[in-house]
Enzyme design. Structure first.
Site, short mmCIF file in Angstrom:
data_model
loop_
_atom_site.label_atom_id
_atom_site.label_comp_id
_atom_site.label_asym_id
_atom_site.label_seq_id
_atom_site.Cartn_x
_atom_site.Cartn_y
_atom_site.Cartn_z
CD GLU A 172 -6.33 -4.60 -12.38
OE1 GLU A 172 -5.59 -5.18 -13.21
OE2 GLU A 172 -7.09 -5.19 -11.61
CG HIS A 175 -2.07 -1.02 1.02
ND1 HIS A 175 -3.17 -0.81 0.22
CD2 HIS A 175 -2.20 -2.28 1.51
CE1 HIS A 175 -3.95 -1.89 0.25
NE2 HIS A 175 -3.38 -2.81 1.02
CB THR A 176 4.36 1.96 -0.40
OG1 THR A 176 4.69 0.77 -1.12
CG2 THR A 176 4.55 1.71 1.09
CG ASP A 177 1.10 0.68 -5.53
OD1 ASP A 177 0.28 0.96 -4.63
OD2 ASP A 177 0.86 -0.16 -6.42
CG LEU A 236 -0.13 -15.16 -6.02
CD1 LEU A 236 0.54 -16.45 -6.44
CD2 LEU A 236 0.68 -14.48 -4.92
N GLY A 271 -7.53 -14.74 -8.09
CA GLY A 271 -8.16 -14.33 -6.83
C GLY A 271 -7.34 -14.66 -5.59
CG ASP A 297 -0.46 -5.50 -8.42
OD1 ASP A 297 0.39 -5.48 -7.52
OD2 ASP A 297 -1.69 -5.45 -8.22
C1 GLA Z 1 -3.00 -4.24 -5.06
C2 GLA Z 1 -2.82 -3.09 -6.04
C3 GLA Z 1 -1.38 -2.56 -5.99
C4 GLA Z 1 -0.93 -2.26 -4.57
C5 GLA Z 1 -1.26 -3.42 -3.63
C6 GLA Z 1 -1.02 -3.09 -2.18
O1 GLA Z 1 -2.24 -5.34 -5.45
O2 GLA Z 1 -3.13 -3.49 -7.34
O3 GLA Z 1 -1.28 -1.41 -6.82
O4 GLA Z 1 -1.50 -1.05 -4.12
O5 GLA Z 1 -2.62 -3.83 -3.74
O6 GLA Z 1 0.34 -2.89 -1.95
#
Ligand code: GLA
Length: 371
Positions: free
Chosen positions: A150, A28-30, A115, A112, A162
């Site tokens: 997405e 949750h840093t991106d 990954l 789901g 991701d």
């Molecule tokens: C999901 C989102 C990513 C990222 C993660 C948490 O995978 O698609 O962009 O924010 O949650 O780190």
């Protein structure tokens, strides 16, 4: 069920694939312009494409044994083809001519489980289109298009981790990613380690809502702190003056970014594991995206000898856990932990070490011109 060879007969095709990702640190840093350390999964999604002669697009998923036809109008409401059509439409918006195509999807990546099977599908689709149409698009640009697909077509206001991981990561290094500059470099894994990844078996049902709320809370916290994004917080003490939930959310992000930077300084397995454990606690208590099943599973993993650390990986609310383990021990410990965890009525699965046969990575020359 049709393989690509059945689906295309002798027609000329192009095949490309992309992996999923396991994030080792930096959750949750991106979308806060921060830092993260994902690695590619050995499991991949492959897309084979060839010409369509009836003027329509056709999509077929071998895994789901499902066909979707699309003639350029309204998108299907749900399903795998939405991501692929999203990619096609975004290329068209860039004035790229995409002729009607048939696309075949095969995958050994769990859907789901957290990954990023959707990022793998988007990247495999875009890579195949890039190869077929000889598009001058970089790996980073493909990741940006995939992220847009997405957001616009799956309704999750996600960050770029991701898609960057699916596009640029490999299986033997961590990919350091700076989400603001999109600078990346490969970081070696701590010595003598391997990974265990276990799907908790709990679907990420509230993921989209919870995710979008967290993101909005972070944006509010950044505004309150007078910074562009939480990545720019220089004094962690300032965060403590905010009200909850903003204080907790911001604290997670600030500390999580620091953990990534510490890990990049070349820590050993034990130190890396400690950072992973701290990340899980922060995701559980401050970011509040863990659930009991993920807490139980990571606790079970941590109790095993030869495990250095464990945490949830991905957005949370269900999905998978990752543990850092002494080299040579992952298979046995992973299987034992899954068996123990499932005694409580769960449907956990060992995802890494992978049991499946690897999918090939790119077009073989024999695929051009038929079989
Ligand atoms: C999901 C989102 C990513 C990222 C993660 C948490 O995978 O698609 O962009 O924010 O949650 O780190």
């Amino acid at each position: 069920m049709m393989t690509a060879a059945d689906y295309f007969g002798g027609a000329t095709t192009v095949y490309e694939s992309a992996p999923g990702r396991v994030n080792l640190l930096g959750e949750h840093t991106d979308y806060n312009d921060g830092f993260m350390l994902p690695i590619a999964t050995p499991q991949r999604t492959g897309v084979t494409i060839g010409a369509s002669l009836d003027g329509q697009f056709h999509f077929y998923s071998e895994t789901l044994d499902q066909s979707i036809d699309w003639s350029g109008g309204t998108l299907p409401a749900t399903g795998f083809s939405r991501y692929m059509i999203g990619c096609v439409q975004l290329l068209m918006q860039r004035a790229i001519h995409v002729p009607p195509l048939r696309m075949h999807v095969s995958s050994n990546l769990a859907v789901g489980a957290g990954l990023s099977s959707s990022a793998a599908l988007e990247l495999a689709t875009l890579r195949a289109l890039r190869t077929l149409l000889a598009l001058p698009l970089s790996d980073t640009t493909l990741a940006q298009i995939a992220q847009q697909a997405e957001i616009e077509f799956a309704g999750v206001n996600c960050g770029i981790m991701d898609q960057m991981a699916a596009s640029l990561a490999d299986e033997s290094h961590m990919l350091f990613l700076d989400a603001r500059t999109l600078e990346t470099h490969l970081v070696p894994m701590p010595d003598d380690c391997e990974l265990i990844v276990i799907d908790s078996g709990v679907p990420r049902t509230l993921a989209a809502t919870g995710y979008n709320t967290r993101r909005a809370e972070c944006e509010t916290a950044a505004r309150m702190l007078g910074v562009k994004a939480l990545r720019d917080v220089v004094d962690p003490a300032a965060v403590e003056k905010l009200e909850d939930p903003f204080r907790k959310r911001a604290r997670h992000v600030v500390m999580e970014n620091q953990r990534v930077l510490t890990a990049c300084q070349g820590v050993d397995a034990r130190q890396f594991g400690t950072l992973m454990n701290a990340s899980h606690i922060s995701l559980r208590d401050d970011y509040e995206v863990s659930i009991d099943a993920l807490d139980d599973l990571t606790a079970l993993l941590r109790q095993q000898e030869d495990i250095f650390g464990a945490r949830l990986t991905g957005a949370g609310f269900g999905g998978a856990c990752v543990a850092l383990c002494r080299r040579g021990r992952a298979q046995e410990i992973g299987a034992r932990v899954v068996a123990h965890y499932n005694q409580a009525g769960h449907a956990g699965r060992l995802l890494i070490p992978a049991a499946d046969t690897p999918l090939r990575t790119t077009t073989r020359s024999a695929d051009h011109g038929g079989h």
